[in-house]
Design an enzyme around this catalytic site. Sequence first.
Site, PDB file in Angstrom:
ATOM      1  N   ASN A 141       1.588   5.384 -10.570  1.00 48.39           N
ATOM      2  CA  ASN A 141       0.220   5.404 -11.106  1.00 48.39           C
ATOM      3  C   ASN A 141      -0.853   5.353 -10.015  1.00 48.39           C
ATOM      4  O   ASN A 141      -1.971   5.814 -10.229  1.00 48.39           O
ATOM      5  CB  ASN A 141       0.069   4.206 -12.067  1.00 48.39           C
ATOM      6  CG  ASN A 141      -1.369   3.887 -12.360  1.00 48.39           C
ATOM      7  OD1 ASN A 141      -2.054   4.646 -13.065  1.00 48.39           O
ATOM      8  ND2 ASN A 141      -1.877   2.803 -11.806  1.00 48.39           N
TER       9      ASN A 141
ATOM     10  N   LYS B  25      -3.803  16.368  -7.442  1.00 48.73           N
ATOM     11  CA  LYS B  25      -3.181  16.291  -8.771  1.00 48.73           C
ATOM     12  C   LYS B  25      -2.407  17.573  -9.106  1.00 48.73           C
ATOM     13  O   LYS B  25      -1.417  17.531  -9.843  1.00 48.73           O
ATOM     14  CB  LYS B  25      -4.237  15.963  -9.835  1.00 48.73           C
ATOM     15  CG  LYS B  25      -4.760  14.532  -9.724  1.00 48.73           C
ATOM     16  CD  LYS B  25      -3.645  13.494  -9.957  1.00 48.73           C
ATOM     17  CE  LYS B  25      -4.122  12.066  -9.820  1.00 48.73           C
ATOM     18  NZ  LYS B  25      -3.060  11.082 -10.085  1.00 48.73           N
TER      19      LYS B  25
ATOM     20  N   TYR C  60      -9.359  15.957  -4.831  1.00 52.93           N
ATOM     21  CA  TYR C  60      -8.682  15.258  -5.929  1.00 52.93           C
ATOM     22  C   TYR C  60      -7.874  16.249  -6.770  1.00 52.93           C
ATOM     23  O   TYR C  60      -6.708  15.997  -7.102  1.00 52.93           O
ATOM     24  CB  TYR C  60      -9.709  14.512  -6.791  1.00 52.93           C
ATOM     25  CG  TYR C  60      -9.070  13.752  -7.920  1.00 52.93           C
ATOM     26  CD1 TYR C  60      -8.289  12.634  -7.666  1.00 52.93           C
ATOM     27  CD2 TYR C  60      -9.226  14.169  -9.245  1.00 52.93           C
ATOM     28  CE1 TYR C  60      -7.675  11.943  -8.707  1.00 52.93           C
ATOM     29  CE2 TYR C  60      -8.621  13.475 -10.286  1.00 52.93           C
ATOM     30  CZ  TYR C  60      -7.845  12.368 -10.011  1.00 52.93           C
ATOM     31  OH  TYR C  60      -7.228  11.686 -11.035  1.00 52.93           O
TER      32      TYR C  60
ATOM     33  N   ASP D 148       0.871  -1.171   0.000  1.00 49.96           N
ATOM     34  CA  ASP D 148       0.000   0.000   0.000  1.00 49.96           C
ATOM     35  C   ASP D 148       0.910   1.223   0.000  1.00 49.96           C
ATOM     36  O   ASP D 148       1.636   1.451   0.971  1.00 49.96           O
ATOM     37  CB  ASP D 148      -0.872  -0.051   1.269  1.00 49.96           C
ATOM     38  CG  ASP D 148      -1.843   1.110   1.356  1.00 49.96           C
ATOM     39  OD1 ASP D 148      -1.692   2.066   0.571  1.00 49.96           O
ATOM     40  OD2 ASP D 148      -2.731   1.056   2.219  1.00 49.96           O
TER      41      ASP D 148
HETATM   42  C1  8X3 Z   1      -9.273  11.873 -13.908  1.00 52.79           C
HETATM   43  C2  8X3 Z   1      -9.825  12.907 -14.796  1.00 52.79           C
HETATM   44  O1  8X3 Z   1     -11.668  14.609 -15.214  1.00 52.79           O
HETATM   45  O2  8X3 Z   1     -12.167  12.801 -13.682  1.00 52.79           O
HETATM   46  O3  8X3 Z   1      -7.992  12.125 -13.452  1.00 52.79           O
HETATM   47  O4  8X3 Z   1     -10.705  14.562 -13.006  1.00 52.79           O
HETATM   48  S1  8X3 Z   1     -11.144  13.739 -14.132  1.00 52.79           S
END
Ligand code: 8X3
Length: 270
Positions: free
Chosen positions: A102, A172, A168, A75
């Site tokens: 990834n 990123k 999220y 993990d």
């Molecule tokens: C995934 C793409 O558009 O769902 O990394 O954020 S999105």
Amino acid sequence: MVFNASRLINKTVLITGASAGIGAATAILFAKAGSNVIIVARRAEALKSVKEAAEAAHRESGVQGGGKIAAVQLDVSDKAQIANLLDKIPADLRNIDILVNNAGFVRGVERVGSISESDIESMFATNVFGLISMTQLLVKDMKARNSGHIINLGSVAGREPYVGGSIYCATKHAVRAFTGSLMRELVDTKIRVTEIQPGMVETEFSVVRFRGDKSAADKVYEGLTPLSAEDIAEEIAWAASRPPHVNLAEVFVLPTNQASPTISYRGGKM
Ligand code: 8X3
């Protein structure tokens, strides 16, 4: 294979989040191209079947060289497990040429103020801290050998934030910043650093976002053709197989009918 994949023969690639989706497709493609592949993920059973699929892909390809596949249950959000990772890798595969960071996920679409602490922590633990820990561990050897390639999975969400994706998107954006600093730090070496930034890819990713609600997940792709895990695997293999003096710093890859996280064309509807 049409592009010059022969550069991947006998390379050793370690892929996190390799039990499904982009990670699994990437493992299979590198095996096909004659690389040795270390697949890393949390789920032991799924890892076993990806290992078998990668071994079969290598056998069927007829490519001579490489094809050693090792599975390591780990993990990436657990720092103690990462510290012991190299001991779990067969000795002949410890010189890792390519690291594909990834592992990553999104859970929930709640807006700020209503996001659970555990969702915030688990997304950062895997998407950011896990990726950083893996890189810290493996870049040392790459620096000592003055060779290697680190390929991080960013996202369109790391370029443009959107409503309901604050955590999220923040993870990123962090991946993008970290990757950018790393590339700049390594400019006087032969080590390459690439960020792959996919848009909509149809994997179990969307199902996890909607906490298992498959019909909500499927709606995301309605009316357009999303990218597949195999499409992204090809971009990763493409970046890894460029000549040593070529670094694809960023690969921003979208479905043809997607222009941004919130702009897409769905058979007449924008
Ligand atoms: C995934 C793409 O558009 O769902 O990394 O954020 S999105």
